[in-house]
Design a protein around this motif. Structure first.
Motif, PDB file in Angstrom:
ATOM      1  N   PRO A  46       0.175  38.071 -21.640  1.00  0.00           N
ATOM      2  CA  PRO A  46       1.375  38.299 -22.440  1.00  0.00           C
ATOM      3  C   PRO A  46       1.759  37.068 -23.244  1.00  0.00           C
ATOM      4  N   GLY A  47       2.530  37.290 -24.305  1.00  0.00           N
ATOM      5  CA  GLY A  47       3.161  36.191 -25.021  1.00  0.00           C
ATOM      6  C   GLY A  47       2.222  35.251 -25.735  1.00  0.00           C
ATOM      7  N   VAL A  48       2.519  33.959 -25.608  1.00  0.00           N
ATOM      8  CA  VAL A  48       1.805  32.884 -26.299  1.00  0.00           C
ATOM      9  C   VAL A  48       1.024  32.076 -25.259  1.00  0.00           C
ATOM     10  N   VAL A  49      -0.241  31.833 -25.511  1.00  0.00           N
ATOM     11  CA  VAL A  49      -1.086  31.126 -24.553  1.00  0.00           C
ATOM     12  C   VAL A  49      -1.249  29.666 -24.977  1.00  0.00           C
ATOM     13  N   LEU A  50      -1.029  28.777 -24.006  1.00  0.00           N
ATOM     14  CA  LEU A  50      -1.153  27.334 -24.191  1.00  0.00           C
ATOM     15  C   LEU A  50      -2.272  26.806 -23.308  1.00  0.00           C
ATOM     16  N   PRO A  51      -2.806  25.620 -23.612  1.00  0.00           N
ATOM     17  CA  PRO A  51      -3.660  24.951 -22.636  1.00  0.00           C
ATOM     18  C   PRO A  51      -2.844  24.616 -21.388  1.00  0.00           C
ATOM     19  N   GLY A  52      -3.527  24.340 -20.285  1.00  0.00           N
ATOM     20  CA  GLY A  52      -2.829  23.903 -19.084  1.00  0.00           C
ATOM     21  C   GLY A  52      -2.027  22.642 -19.354  1.00  0.00           C
ATOM     22  N   LEU A  53      -0.870  22.530 -18.705  1.00  0.00           N
ATOM     23  CA  LEU A  53       0.001  21.377 -18.893  1.00  0.00           C
ATOM     24  C   LEU A  53      -0.340  20.288 -17.879  1.00  0.00           C
ATOM     25  N   ALA A  54      -0.175  19.033 -18.284  1.00  0.00           N
ATOM     26  CA  ALA A  54      -0.492  17.881 -17.439  1.00  0.00           C
ATOM     27  C   ALA A  54       0.783  17.134 -17.080  1.00  0.00           C
ATOM     28  N   ASN A  55       1.096  17.093 -15.803  1.00  0.00           N
ATOM     29  CA  ASN A  55       2.241  16.320 -15.319  1.00  0.00           C
ATOM     30  C   ASN A  55       1.723  14.927 -14.969  1.00  0.00           C
ATOM     31  N   ALA A  56       1.902  13.988 -15.874  1.00  0.00           N
ATOM     32  CA  ALA A  56       1.247  12.684 -15.747  1.00  0.00           C
ATOM     33  C   ALA A  56       1.970  11.710 -14.823  1.00  0.00           C
ATOM     34  N   HIS A  57       3.163  12.088 -14.329  1.00  0.00           N
ATOM     35  CA  HIS A  57       3.869  11.165 -13.437  1.00  0.00           C
ATOM     36  C   HIS A  57       4.721  11.935 -12.446  1.00  0.00           C
ATOM     37  N   SER A  58       4.306  11.876 -11.180  1.00  0.00           N
ATOM     38  CA  SER A  58       5.003  12.586 -10.113  1.00  0.00           C
ATOM     39  C   SER A  58       5.160  11.696  -8.898  1.00  0.00           C
ATOM     40  N   HIS A  59       6.323  11.830  -8.249  1.00  0.00           N
ATOM     41  CA  HIS A  59       6.526  11.337  -6.876  1.00  0.00           C
ATOM     42  C   HIS A  59       6.902  12.569  -6.063  1.00  0.00           C
ATOM     43  N   ALA A  60       5.945  13.160  -5.375  1.00  0.00           N
ATOM     44  CA  ALA A  60       6.184  14.452  -4.724  1.00  0.00           C
ATOM     45  C   ALA A  60       7.365  14.406  -3.769  1.00  0.00           C
ATOM     46  N   PHE A  61       7.526  13.304  -3.029  1.00  0.00           N
ATOM     47  CA  PHE A  61       8.580  13.303  -2.022  1.00  0.00           C
ATOM     48  C   PHE A  61       9.972  13.209  -2.633  1.00  0.00           C
ATOM     49  N   HIS A  62      10.077  12.806  -3.885  1.00  0.00           N
ATOM     50  CA  HIS A  62      11.384  12.759  -4.539  1.00  0.00           C
ATOM     51  C   HIS A  62      11.976  14.154  -4.736  1.00  0.00           C
ATOM     52  N   ARG A  63      11.145  15.190  -4.648  1.00  0.00           N
ATOM     53  CA  ARG A  63      11.666  16.550  -4.810  1.00  0.00           C
ATOM     54  C   ARG A  63      12.780  16.843  -3.802  1.00  0.00           C
ATOM     55  N   ALA A  64      12.744  16.163  -2.661  1.00  0.00           N
ATOM     56  CA  ALA A  64      13.770  16.380  -1.639  1.00  0.00           C
ATOM     57  C   ALA A  64      15.132  15.836  -2.048  1.00  0.00           C
ATOM     58  N   LEU A  65      15.192  15.058  -3.124  1.00  0.00           N
ATOM     59  CA  LEU A  65      16.450  14.445  -3.561  1.00  0.00           C
ATOM     60  C   LEU A  65      17.246  15.320  -4.518  1.00  0.00           C
ATOM     61  N   ARG A  66      16.631  16.393  -5.029  1.00  0.00           N
ATOM     62  CA  ARG A  66      17.316  17.179  -6.059  1.00  0.00           C
ATOM     63  C   ARG A  66      18.664  17.697  -5.526  1.00  0.00           C
ATOM     64  N   GLY A  67      19.696  17.489  -6.320  1.00  0.00           N
ATOM     65  CA  GLY A  67      21.017  17.982  -5.965  1.00  0.00           C
ATOM     66  C   GLY A  67      21.715  17.205  -4.874  1.00  0.00           C
ATOM     67  N   ARG A  68      21.218  15.984  -4.571  1.00  0.00           N
ATOM     68  CA  ARG A  68      21.809  15.201  -3.486  1.00  0.00           C
ATOM     69  C   ARG A  68      22.123  13.763  -3.881  1.00  0.00           C
ATOM     70  N   THR A  69      22.061  13.450  -5.169  1.00  0.00           N
ATOM     71  CA  THR A  69      22.217  12.043  -5.568  1.00  0.00           C
ATOM     72  C   THR A  69      23.375  11.819  -6.524  1.00  0.00           C
ATOM     73  N   HIS A  70      24.242  12.805  -6.707  1.00  0.00           N
ATOM     74  CA  HIS A  70      25.230  12.723  -7.782  1.00  0.00           C
ATOM     75  C   HIS A  70      26.638  12.390  -7.307  1.00  0.00           C
ATOM     76  N   GLY A  71      26.888  12.425  -6.022  1.00  0.00           N
ATOM     77  CA  GLY A  71      28.226  12.135  -5.536  1.00  0.00           C
ATOM     78  C   GLY A  71      28.635  10.696  -5.817  1.00  0.00           C
ATOM     79  N   GLY A  72      29.795  10.519  -6.435  1.00  0.00           N
ATOM     80  CA  GLY A  72      30.277   9.160  -6.695  1.00  0.00           C
ATOM     81  C   GLY A  72      29.624   8.467  -7.860  1.00  0.00           C
ATOM     82  N   GLY A  73      28.787   9.174  -8.617  1.00  0.00           N
ATOM     83  CA  GLY A  73      28.143   8.538  -9.777  1.00  0.00           C
ATOM     84  C   GLY A  73      27.001   7.640  -9.360  1.00  0.00           C
ATOM     85  N   GLY A  74      27.281   6.342  -9.244  1.00  0.00           N
ATOM     86  CA  GLY A  74      26.251   5.405  -8.820  1.00  0.00           C
ATOM     87  C   GLY A  74      25.376   4.938  -9.961  1.00  0.00           C
ATOM     88  N   THR A  75      24.285   4.269  -9.607  1.00  0.00           N
ATOM     89  CA  THR A  75      23.353   3.690 -10.568  1.00  0.00           C
ATOM     90  C   THR A  75      21.930   4.013 -10.136  1.00  0.00           C
TER      91      THR A  75
END
Length: 452
Positions: A46-75
């Motif tokens: 279906p739709g529009v076909v693209l070549p496979g996408l390349a994720n050139a920079h990942s830290h897999a374990f950082h996925r556990a941080l999503r939605g947990r780092t925003h309280g109080g703002g911070g740096t």
């Protein structure tokens, strides 16, 4: 046995083509025909076909941080403390579960290969596992389970920071990252490569310098030389580094060495066409010229750079100087390479007050830059290339009415329907072969926060 996929529109190296038939055999494209409507027996996309996408920079374990780092703002630096806390809780088993789910989420977003910037090497306090590469082996297995290729960028991380008075010792959770010195790091990486040779066709082993803060000046060349000796010009062992992500990094490097981080890499012979400078945000004009002159890659991670308030890097200036551009999702605040590509252009618009800074074709090239992670035979719908493809629906509430040539400016990861990696179907009708990826993520992440 061959398989033929049929698409009404596909992005080929020469541009958008209509009525495209792509024949696959042995995991490669063996025929690419245009102006040929689907025939009986073809697999219709279906739709529009693209070549496979390349994720050139990942830290897999950082996925556990999503939605947990925003309280109080911070740096960025307070965010880093949360990252250290997660890293302290992982072992090879829980890392496998988390990385498998994270990589499956990437596959759902059209990613067919990932560059994993891997520095979570050892046990708590720096204790060695019986297999010193147990954490890396977990990543290798995770990618195989999720159905994507992996470039394991084994990362040298030796010091806890850099100040005007020199380098600081690793401490606390950082002890898990270190190998003592670059020579010990190199020996461990060679052991990993020896165990993988011939037994994991979906894996490349490259290397990384975490940053000029984490590897002393006198050991930068050792890391680079180790990676390049193994790559031997084949382009299959790339070298990556976090570079000038924060002004504080530049200030520390100038105070300690009298050079910017990029200048320091130039002095130590690290710059080159195999190097990816990740983030490349706070660069001087001289830095841009050095990276461009070396034909290095600049890997931008726009959704992370805005999440951490890093800033907007000089993507267009780097391209004009001769650098090449790739994209990554880094800490996975968002896993959507289409959004990363779109954000590259949108951030340029915000910074310059001009539209059309990066053409849609160039955004696609950045999103499919497999060469930057050691897979030079991928990222193109052409004869001889690896049979990776991504079908993006053109009939959703986001994409209906969009020009197929501008699909990256309208779609999101939610519009990905089909993903094929090396000729194998990994995602079909928006569903990953592992099943409910949301449940996999929930089950992997929830235990890491049970005491919080």
């Amino acid at each position: 046995m061959s398989t033929t996929w049929a698409a009404s529109a596909a992005h080929l190296p020469g541009g958008l083509a209509r009525d495209v038939r792509l024949t696959v055999e042995g995991g490669r494209f063996v025929a690419v025909e245009t102006g040929r409507p689907a025939e009986p027996g073809d697999h219709r996309l279906p739709g529009v076909v693209l070549p496979g996408l390349a994720n050139a920079h990942s830290h897999a374990f950082h996925r556990a941080l999503r939605g947990r780092t925003h309280g109080g703002g911070g740096t960025f630096w307070t965010w880093r403390e949360g990252m250290y806390a997660v890293s302290a809780r992982l072992d090879p088993s829980s890392y496998l579960a988390l990385a498998r789910a994270a990589y499956a989420e990437m596959a759902l977003a059209g990613v067919t290969a990932v560059g994993e910037f891997h520095y979570l090497h050892h046990g708590p306090g720096g204790a060695r596992y019986m297999d010193p590469n147990a954490m890396g082996a977990a990543l290798v297995q995770a990618a195989a389970d999720a159905g994507i290729r992996l470039t394991l960028l084994d990362t040298c991380y030796l010091t806890g920071g850099l100040g005007a008075d020199g380098y600081r010792e690793l401490e606390g959770p950082q002890l898990r990252f270190g190998d003592g010195d670059a020579t010990a790091w190199a020996l461990r990486v060679e052991d990993l490569r020896d165990h993988l040779d011939g037994g994991a066709a979906h894996v490349r082993v490259g290397g990384a310098i975490h940053s000029v803060r984490a590897v002393p000046r006198d050991q930068l060349a050792t890391v680079a030389d180790t990676v390049r000796a193994r790559g031997a010009g084949a382009g299959q062992a790339p070298l990556h580094i976090h570079l000038s992500e924060q002004p504080a990094e530049n200030e520390a490097c100038l105070a300690a060495h009298g050079r910017t981080p990029t200048g320091l890499l130039a002095d130590e012979g690290v710059l080159g066409p195999d190097l990816s400078a990740v983030h490349a945000t706070h660069l001087t004009d001289e830095d841009v010229a050095l990276l461009g002159g070396a034909r290095s890659w600049a890997c931008f991670c726009p959704t992370t750079e805005r999440d951490l308030a890093d800033g907007i890097g000089p993507a267009v200036a780097l391209r004009e100087a001769g650098a090449r551009i790739s994209l990554g999702s880094d800490q996975h605040a968002v896993v959507d390479l289409i959004e990363e590509a779109r954000a590259l252009e949108m951030h340029e618009r915000l910074a310059t007050l001009q539209r059309g800074r990066i053409a849609p074709a160039d955004l696609l090239a950045a999103a499919t830059a497999h060469e930057s992670i050691g897979w030079a035979d991928a990222g193109r719908l052409e004869v001889g290339a690896r049979a990776d493809l991504v079908a993006v629906r053109d009939d959703t509430v986001r994409t209906a009415g969009a020009d197929p040539d501008q699909i990256l400016l309208a779609a999101t990861a939610a519009d990905v329907d089909t993903v094929v990696v090396d000729g194998q179907v990994v995602v079909e009708a928006g569903r990953h072969r592992l099943g409910d990826v949301g449940r996999l993520l929930h089950d992997a992440i929830t235990p890491l926060w049970k005491d919080s």
